[in-house]
Design a protein around this motif. Sequence first.
Motif, short mmCIF file in Angstrom:
data_model
loop_
_atom_site.label_atom_id
_atom_site.label_comp_id
_atom_site.label_asym_id
_atom_site.label_seq_id
_atom_site.Cartn_x
_atom_site.Cartn_y
_atom_site.Cartn_z
N PHE A 110 0.81 -1.22 0.00
CA PHE A 110 0.00 0.00 0.00
C PHE A 110 0.85 1.27 0.00
O PHE A 110 0.41 2.31 -0.47
N PHE A 132 -11.03 -9.14 -2.37
CA PHE A 132 -12.39 -9.26 -1.84
C PHE A 132 -13.21 -10.35 -2.51
O PHE A 132 -14.29 -10.67 -2.04
N ARG A 156 -16.62 -5.61 -1.25
CA ARG A 156 -15.53 -4.64 -1.20
C ARG A 156 -15.60 -3.80 0.07
O ARG A 156 -14.60 -3.53 0.72
N SER A 157 -16.83 -3.43 0.45
CA SER A 157 -16.98 -2.62 1.66
C SER A 157 -16.50 -3.38 2.88
O SER A 157 -15.75 -2.85 3.71
N LEU A 158 -16.95 -4.60 3.00
CA LEU A 158 -16.56 -5.41 4.15
C LEU A 158 -15.05 -5.58 4.20
O LEU A 158 -14.42 -5.40 5.25
N PHE A 159 -14.48 -5.91 3.05
CA PHE A 159 -13.03 -6.11 3.02
C PHE A 159 -12.31 -4.82 3.43
O PHE A 159 -11.37 -4.84 4.24
N SER A 160 -12.75 -3.71 2.87
CA SER A 160 -12.10 -2.43 3.17
C SER A 160 -12.18 -2.10 4.65
O SER A 160 -11.24 -1.59 5.25
N ALA A 161 -13.34 -2.39 5.23
CA ALA A 161 -13.51 -2.10 6.66
C ALA A 161 -12.52 -2.89 7.49
O ALA A 161 -11.86 -2.35 8.38
N HIS A 163 -9.71 -4.15 6.43
CA HIS A 163 -8.40 -3.60 6.10
C HIS A 163 -8.09 -2.38 6.97
O HIS A 163 -6.98 -2.24 7.49
N GLY A 164 -9.06 -1.52 7.12
CA GLY A 164 -8.86 -0.33 7.94
C GLY A 164 -8.55 -0.66 9.37
O GLY A 164 -7.65 -0.06 9.99
N MET A 165 -9.26 -1.62 9.92
CA MET A 165 -9.01 -1.99 11.32
C MET A 165 -7.60 -2.55 11.47
O MET A 165 -6.90 -2.26 12.44
N LEU A 168 -4.91 0.53 10.83
CA LEU A 168 -4.75 1.44 11.97
C LEU A 168 -4.37 0.67 13.23
O LEU A 168 -3.69 1.19 14.10
N SER B 160 -11.88 3.05 12.41
CA SER B 160 -10.92 2.36 11.55
C SER B 160 -11.60 1.75 10.34
O SER B 160 -11.06 1.76 9.23
N ALA B 161 -12.78 1.21 10.56
CA ALA B 161 -13.50 0.59 9.45
C ALA B 161 -13.81 1.63 8.37
O ALA B 161 -13.60 1.39 7.18
N HIS B 163 -12.25 4.44 7.94
CA HIS B 163 -10.96 4.83 7.36
C HIS B 163 -10.56 3.86 6.25
O HIS B 163 -10.09 4.27 5.19
N GLY B 164 -10.73 2.57 6.50
CA GLY B 164 -10.38 1.58 5.49
C GLY B 164 -11.19 1.75 4.22
O GLY B 164 -10.65 1.67 3.11
N MET B 165 -12.48 1.99 4.36
CA MET B 165 -13.31 2.17 3.17
C MET B 165 -12.85 3.38 2.38
O MET B 165 -12.81 3.36 1.15
N LEU B 168 -9.11 2.60 0.79
CA LEU B 168 -9.13 1.74 -0.40
C LEU B 168 -10.04 2.31 -1.48
O LEU B 168 -9.81 2.12 -2.66
N GLU B 171 -8.18 4.88 -3.51
CA GLU B 171 -6.94 4.36 -4.09
C GLU B 171 -7.20 3.82 -5.48
O GLU B 171 -8.29 3.36 -5.77
N LYS B 173 -5.53 1.27 -6.48
CA LYS B 173 -5.20 -0.15 -6.40
C LYS B 173 -6.43 -1.05 -6.36
O LYS B 173 -6.43 -2.15 -6.84
N GLU B 185 -21.89 3.68 -0.02
CA GLU B 185 -21.40 2.45 0.63
C GLU B 185 -21.08 2.70 2.09
O GLU B 185 -21.39 1.89 2.97
N LEU B 189 -22.79 0.89 5.30
CA LEU B 189 -22.06 0.02 6.21
C LEU B 189 -22.06 0.58 7.63
O LEU B 189 -22.13 -0.19 8.60
#
Lengths: 208, 208
Positions: A110, A132, A156-161, A163-165, A168, B160-161, B163-165, B168, B171, B173, B185, B189
Amino acid sequence: MTKALERREKLRVDLIQAAEQMIAERGLAGLKTRDLAREIGCANGAVYNLVTDVDELILRVGSRTLLRLDEALSAAESASDPSPQETLIRIALAYCDFAAENLQLWRALFEHRMEADKILPDWSVNDQMQLFRHIYQPLAVLFPKRSQEELGITARSLFSAVHGMVALGLEQKLVAVPLPALRKEIATLVRAMIDGLAARGVKRISGA
Amino acid sequence: MTKALERREKLRVDLIQAAEQMIAERGLAGLKTRDLAREIGCANGAVYNLVTDVDELILRVGSRTLLRLDEALSAAESASDPSPQETLIRIALAYCDFAAENLQLWRALFEHRMEADKILPDWSVNDQMQLFRHIYQPLAVLFPKRSQEELGITARSLFSAVHGMVALGLEQKLVAVPLPALRKEIATLVRAMIDGLAARGVKRISGA
DNA sequence: AATATTTATTGAACGATGTTCAAGGTCTCT
DNA sequence: AGAGACCTTGAACATCGTTCAATAAATATT
């Protein structure tokens, strides 16, 4: 005609492996061409016969990291308990564990940013972060009424969430969290998101 | 005795503003001391009279960015609709909007990494990412039974969740998502997480 | 097998960058 | 006005990624 190419190929994989190890040990910023050349036993300039750029080198290491990450998530995808809820939690925790165990390599995925004008080589576009897709199946089982597109967005939303946890959580910047605590938080929030998505789907029908 | 210090101070704020603008325009990697010196009209070496490091400079810009971000979240915190659910969604969307509108400066907050040995200056420890305190209040209203510590953990997880959304979502990527879609989204969520957390709290009491 | 041609490898050199420092300039206080 | 403290300067240093002419090696040709 083979002799030269063989050597070249061997050197190339040596180079990529050395780069992988160097990033793992010293971070993306610690990757130095001169150190790499010394490591694999060739001149500094020779690196550019094996690879056009350090950018390419980083992308090649990224490919390998993505592959291993993919495998880790696949393993979590198909495990003992087939309940989709539990599967999703297993995948999220697998992501967390992979990031923790491969911290620098995972970060490199990243942190690295190409200059705006340079375009990605085509061998690199394929493995472009389709992580995802791993959570698509269990989501489809959980929400059979939803369309493919809706499921893709949710995935994608779930994965991103998650990822954020992880991002951080493993960072110093936002208070260092002990790994077991982070895993527990992730499991809790994934469960909550699933429950919440299910409830919302139902409520909307009965009006609220 | 004032003349010299005045000039110094003026130059220092010029420097920080120039750095902020340069990061905003060209990204963290585009920050160059020589360009900064030319911009504020002093010699290259003089930069090091105003600031000990580029690290410090980046941290000072980061402070400003964090301050503005904090204000944006505060504004979203106290708006018309006092319903805690809607407030949490507003805050999440405000975070998303701020990141989109200040993309490079926001990225710099997370991209920058100090060498492991160097310690943060004390003026910088204060504004160390306590952003999740913004969502503590509405969460406390939603879940009055929970302890302070539980609420703190939940707040960090939720933040954090989101933030992740955003991370990504903005991005390249992970497939470029149009901003309105991303906002939708996020709202979905966040709602789901709140619902899910509430349901889970109830269910656990009645056993499941 | 000997030579010519193509290709690979080298390491010195280039340009950019963050950082330092001795030399010279500016300001302040007596 | 002059002495002493502080500031500013820009050249110099170390470290990068990257290039390139020269050299060595491998392959093709006769």
